[in-house]
Scaffold this motif. Structure first.
Motif, PDB file in Angstrom:
ATOM      1  N   THR A  26       3.648   0.519 160.253  1.00  0.00           N
ATOM      2  CA  THR A  26       4.758   1.434 160.016  1.00  0.00           C
ATOM      3  C   THR A  26       4.219   2.751 159.465  1.00  0.00           C
ATOM      4  OG1 THR A  26       6.885   1.652 158.888  1.00  0.00           O
ATOM      5  CG2 THR A  26       5.140   0.531 157.680  1.00  0.00           C
ATOM      6  N   GLY A  27       5.124   3.647 159.083  1.00  0.00           N
ATOM      7  CA  GLY A  27       4.711   4.904 158.490  1.00  0.00           C
ATOM      8  C   GLY A  27       4.362   4.739 157.020  1.00  0.00           C
ATOM      9  N   LEU A  28       3.812   5.774 156.427  1.00  0.00           N
ATOM     10  CA  LEU A  28       3.369   5.701 155.043  1.00  0.00           C
ATOM     11  C   LEU A  28       4.523   5.436 154.081  1.00  0.00           C
ATOM     12  CD1 LEU A  28       0.870   8.729 154.983  1.00  0.00           C
ATOM     13  CD2 LEU A  28       0.301   6.293 155.091  1.00  0.00           C
ATOM     14  N   GLU A  29       5.609   6.184 154.223  1.00  0.00           N
ATOM     15  CA  GLU A  29       6.722   6.052 153.282  1.00  0.00           C
ATOM     16  C   GLU A  29       7.372   4.668 153.374  1.00  0.00           C
ATOM     17  OE1 GLU A  29       5.811  10.277 153.594  1.00  0.00           O
ATOM     18  OE2 GLU A  29       6.159   8.736 155.114  1.00  0.00           O
ATOM     19  N   SER A  30       7.506   4.155 154.571  1.00  0.00           N
ATOM     20  CA  SER A  30       8.119   2.831 154.720  1.00  0.00           C
ATOM     21  C   SER A  30       7.255   1.750 154.083  1.00  0.00           C
ATOM     22  CB  SER A  30       8.348   2.510 156.203  1.00  0.00           C
ATOM     23  OG  SER A  30       9.317   3.367 156.756  1.00  0.00           O
ATOM     24  N   ALA A  31       5.951   1.847 154.265  1.00  0.00           N
ATOM     25  CA  ALA A  31       5.049   0.858 153.669  1.00  0.00           C
ATOM     26  C   ALA A  31       5.117   0.914 152.145  1.00  0.00           C
ATOM     27  CB  ALA A  31       3.610   1.100 154.140  1.00  0.00           C
ATOM     28  N   GLU A  32       5.161   2.129 151.605  1.00  0.00           N
ATOM     29  CA  GLU A  32       5.254   2.275 150.149  1.00  0.00           C
ATOM     30  C   GLU A  32       6.544   1.657 149.612  1.00  0.00           C
ATOM     31  OE1 GLU A  32       2.830   6.529 149.674  1.00  0.00           O
ATOM     32  OE2 GLU A  32       4.949   6.505 150.201  1.00  0.00           O
ATOM     33  N   LEU A  33       7.637   1.871 150.328  1.00  0.00           N
ATOM     34  CA  LEU A  33       8.928   1.399 149.852  1.00  0.00           C
ATOM     35  C   LEU A  33       9.108  -0.105 150.046  1.00  0.00           C
ATOM     36  CD1 LEU A  33      11.480   2.304 148.474  1.00  0.00           C
ATOM     37  CD2 LEU A  33      12.449   2.873 150.707  1.00  0.00           C
ATOM     38  N   ILE A  34       8.477  -0.670 151.081  1.00  0.00           N
ATOM     39  CA  ILE A  34       8.574  -2.113 151.323  1.00  0.00           C
ATOM     40  C   ILE A  34       8.139  -2.897 150.095  1.00  0.00           C
ATOM     41  CG2 ILE A  34       7.468  -4.019 152.573  1.00  0.00           C
ATOM     42  CD1 ILE A  34       7.611  -2.238 155.093  1.00  0.00           C
ATOM     43  N   LYS A  35       7.057  -2.484 149.485  1.00  0.00           N
ATOM     44  CA  LYS A  35       6.533  -3.197 148.316  1.00  0.00           C
ATOM     45  C   LYS A  35       7.546  -3.187 147.172  1.00  0.00           C
ATOM     46  CE  LYS A  35       3.692  -4.879 145.176  1.00  0.00           C
ATOM     47  NZ  LYS A  35       3.287  -6.285 145.155  1.00  0.00           N
ATOM     48  N   TYR A  36       8.067  -2.023 146.834  1.00  0.00           N
ATOM     49  CA  TYR A  36       9.020  -1.918 145.735  1.00  0.00           C
ATOM     50  C   TYR A  36      10.302  -2.677 146.044  1.00  0.00           C
ATOM     51  CZ  TYR A  36       6.441   1.554 143.007  1.00  0.00           C
ATOM     52  OH  TYR A  36       5.518   2.187 142.221  1.00  0.00           O
ATOM     53  N   ALA A  37      10.775  -2.538 147.282  1.00  0.00           N
ATOM     54  CA  ALA A  37      12.021  -3.199 147.653  1.00  0.00           C
ATOM     55  C   ALA A  37      11.876  -4.716 147.602  1.00  0.00           C
ATOM     56  CB  ALA A  37      12.451  -2.752 149.053  1.00  0.00           C
ATOM     57  N   ALA A  38      10.735  -5.236 148.032  1.00  0.00           N
ATOM     58  CA  ALA A  38      10.510  -6.677 148.010  1.00  0.00           C
ATOM     59  C   ALA A  38      10.513  -7.216 146.585  1.00  0.00           C
ATOM     60  CB  ALA A  38       9.181  -7.009 148.697  1.00  0.00           C
ATOM     61  N   ASN A  39       9.779  -6.562 145.695  1.00  0.00           N
ATOM     62  CA  ASN A  39       9.723  -7.039 144.310  1.00  0.00           C
ATOM     63  C   ASN A  39      11.070  -6.893 143.606  1.00  0.00           C
ATOM     64  OD1 ASN A  39       7.129  -7.937 144.418  1.00  0.00           O
ATOM     65  ND2 ASN A  39       6.230  -6.252 143.273  1.00  0.00           N
ATOM     66  N   ALA A  40      11.770  -5.810 143.883  1.00  0.00           N
ATOM     67  CA  ALA A  40      13.066  -5.616 143.254  1.00  0.00           C
ATOM     68  C   ALA A  40      14.068  -6.672 143.725  1.00  0.00           C
ATOM     69  CB  ALA A  40      13.604  -4.216 143.559  1.00  0.00           C
ATOM     70  N   PHE A  41      13.996  -7.039 144.997  1.00  0.00           N
ATOM     71  CA  PHE A  41      14.906  -8.052 145.513  1.00  0.00           C
ATOM     72  C   PHE A  41      14.625  -9.416 144.870  1.00  0.00           C
ATOM     73  CE2 PHE A  41      16.633 -11.142 148.487  1.00  0.00           C
ATOM     74  CZ  PHE A  41      17.856 -10.578 148.806  1.00  0.00           C
ATOM     75  N   LEU A  42      13.356  -9.766 144.726  1.00  0.00           N
ATOM     76  CA  LEU A  42      13.006 -11.036 144.089  1.00  0.00           C
ATOM     77  C   LEU A  42      13.429 -11.045 142.617  1.00  0.00           C
ATOM     78  CD1 LEU A  42       9.481 -11.635 145.657  1.00  0.00           C
ATOM     79  CD2 LEU A  42      11.650 -12.703 146.308  1.00  0.00           C
ATOM     80  N   ALA A  43      13.205  -9.924 141.934  1.00  0.00           N
ATOM     81  CA  ALA A  43      13.635  -9.822 140.537  1.00  0.00           C
ATOM     82  C   ALA A  43      15.155  -9.946 140.434  1.00  0.00           C
ATOM     83  CB  ALA A  43      13.174  -8.493 139.937  1.00  0.00           C
ATOM     84  N   THR A  44      15.854  -9.420 141.431  1.00  0.00           N
ATOM     85  CA  THR A  44      17.310  -9.522 141.450  1.00  0.00           C
ATOM     86  C   THR A  44      17.754 -10.968 141.604  1.00  0.00           C
ATOM     87  OG1 THR A  44      17.517  -7.290 142.378  1.00  0.00           O
ATOM     88  CG2 THR A  44      19.401  -8.761 142.651  1.00  0.00           C
ATOM     89  N   LYS A  45      17.077 -11.735 142.461  1.00  0.00           N
ATOM     90  CA  LYS A  45      17.420 -13.156 142.628  1.00  0.00           C
ATOM     91  C   LYS A  45      17.248 -13.909 141.306  1.00  0.00           C
ATOM     92  CE  LYS A  45      16.674 -15.635 146.290  1.00  0.00           C
ATOM     93  NZ  LYS A  45      16.055 -16.374 147.400  1.00  0.00           N
ATOM     94  N   ILE A  46      16.149 -13.636 140.614  1.00  0.00           N
ATOM     95  CA  ILE A  46      15.905 -14.298 139.327  1.00  0.00           C
ATOM     96  C   ILE A  46      17.015 -13.946 138.339  1.00  0.00           C
ATOM     97  CG2 ILE A  46      14.362 -14.392 137.323  1.00  0.00           C
ATOM     98  CD1 ILE A  46      12.027 -13.864 139.278  1.00  0.00           C
TER      99      ILE A  46
END
Length: 434
Positions: free
Chosen positions: A198-218
């Motif tokens: 993917t592009g640079l910005e999407s790759a950067e945001l994927i990481k944050y979005a993934a961790n934030a979603f998991l933290a939200t589940k907890i």
């Protein structure tokens, strides 16, 4: 291929060792001469299952080495990874990019031929473009591309996560950079693990979005746990029931004392800050951060209630202080909020943890460290299960109860069945959401 890995922290050390096991020639770089000396002597500075053996195997084979000389490591490298820390910046909650930008400038000065400079550190959106600008400023003639390659390594299972990933995310902008990254990860693509380009910005945001979603589940299941306690439901049954829905899944639905560690706290704060700066506030994440702190305080209230409302002169055995099992990492662990409150209230706190003492001694003053959990519980008024190490999952509950002055348990990870605990001789049991 030749790889220079800048940073020998958790991400850099695990990634470097795993890349070398793929057959690449990897040089890990760190400014800490003492740390490099220990690594060259075979001493691994972090606890991660399997890492010591993996490093020994690949250093012996000549594929993995350690140095303080960045320029020598970068010279001739096909890929240069930036794997330095991005701690939360004081004052505004943003990720501190000091180490990333310093590494970028130093890499720029050291480049002698084409290389892909890969950001492995977790960084805010737009950082890779800043890295490229820093390299060009340091060396206008440098031939390079930048790539974003966020890590998704769980502490305690990092090697398996690297070798058997759910996906590998690669943000690139040129065919040449993509070809280099594809070759680096060829052993994984041959086994058909998903590669997401993917592009640079999407790759950067994927990481944050993934961790934030998991933290939200907890955090969501911890809020449901509080409701369960009010209405007489069992959060374990509720979590099982909703987790069977394929759209939800059962992972990260375990009620407890809140999330901690090196990623979720700082990444949720950074993502919230990114949203605020771009006038697109992520209110769910902002609430998650707030509620997670409240969850920790609720755990303190549970312990105080078991002590009859008075902590002074109570002897409390705390089993587990690391933020999760199979790691020695104490960063943002719930224990760092809960235990100081117990000590501050006048309790005599004994602590037992298989790996937490090395970091914990400096972080938790006023406690007594005891290796054996049964010795920690001797004549105690209360035992608190705070980290779900395997050593604490199979305790002889009857033996534990006999050793205590007042056999009471605060099971903050819901490890044990309440009826089983009471049958073993405990007079009181409190879990989370039960």
């Amino acid at each position: 291929m030749r790889i220079a890995m800048i940073g020998t922290g958790y991400v850099g050390l695990v990634s470097g060792a795993c890349f070398s096991d793929f057959g690449h020639e990897v040089v890990c770089v760190d400014r800490d001469a003492g740390k490099i000396a220990r690594l060259n002597q075979g001493e691994v500075p972090i606890f991660e299952p399997g890492l010591e053996a993996l490093i020994a195997k690949n250093t012996s084979a000549g594929r993995l080495s350690f140095t303080t000389e960045l320029a020598a490591a970068v010279d001739g490298a096909d890929a240069v990874f930036i794997a330095v820390g991005t701690p939360t910046r004081r004052g505004d909650g943003h990720a501190d990019l000091t180490y990333v930008m310093a590494a970028a400038a130093e890499i720029g000065r050291a480049l002698t031929g084409y290389a892909v400079v890969v950001t492995k550190s977790t960084v805010p959106v737009g950082t890779n473009r800043k890295v490229a600008a820093a390299i060009r400023e340091a060396n206008p003639a440098a031939a390079f591309d930048v790539a974003s390659n966020p890590e998704f390594l769980r502490e305690g299972a990092a090697i398996d996560d690297f070798m058997h990933p759910d996906r590998v995310v690669v943000g690139v902008e040129t065919p040449k950079a993509r070809k280099v990254m594809a070759e680096l990860y060829r052993p994984l693509s041959l086994r058909e693990f998903p590669m997401v380009y993917t592009g640079l910005e999407s790759a950067e945001l994927i990481k944050y979005a993934a961790n934030a979603f998991l933290a939200t589940k907890i955090t969501f299941i911890n809020e449901i746990a509080a409701l369960c306690e009010k209405v007489g439901a069992d959060v374990k049954t509720v979590a099982r029931g909703i987790g069977m829905d394929g759209r939800i899944g059962d992972k990260f639905l375990h009620a407890g004392p809140g999330y901690g560690g090196s990623c979720f706290p700082k990444d949720t704060k950074a993502l919230a800050r990114i949203g605020q700066e771009h006038a697109a506030p992520i209110q769910i994440v902002e609430t998650v951060i707030k509620v997670n702190e409240e969850v920790k305080r609720r755990m303190i209230d549970k312990i105080v209630d078991l002590c009859g409302g008075v902590l002074r002169d109570k002897t409390i055995a705390v089993l587990g202080v690391t933020f999760k099992p199979n790691t020695d990492d104490m960063r943002e662990a719930p224990s760092l909020t809960i235990i100081p409150a117990l000590v501050g209230g006048g309790a005599k706190v004994r602590v037992s943890d298989p790996q937490g003492r090395h970091e914990g001694e400096a972080l938790l003053p006023g406690v007594k460290w005891i290796d054996n959990p049964y010795q920690a519980a001797n004549d105690a008024d209360l035992v608190v299960l705070l980290t779900e190490w395997n050593e604490f999952r199979g305790l002889d509950l009857a033996k534990l109860a006999r050793k205590m002055a007042t056999p009471q348990m605060a099971d903050l990870r819901n490890i044990y069945d309440p009826a089983e605990v009471r049958a073993a001789g405990f007079t009181a049991y409190v879990g989370v959401g039960r």
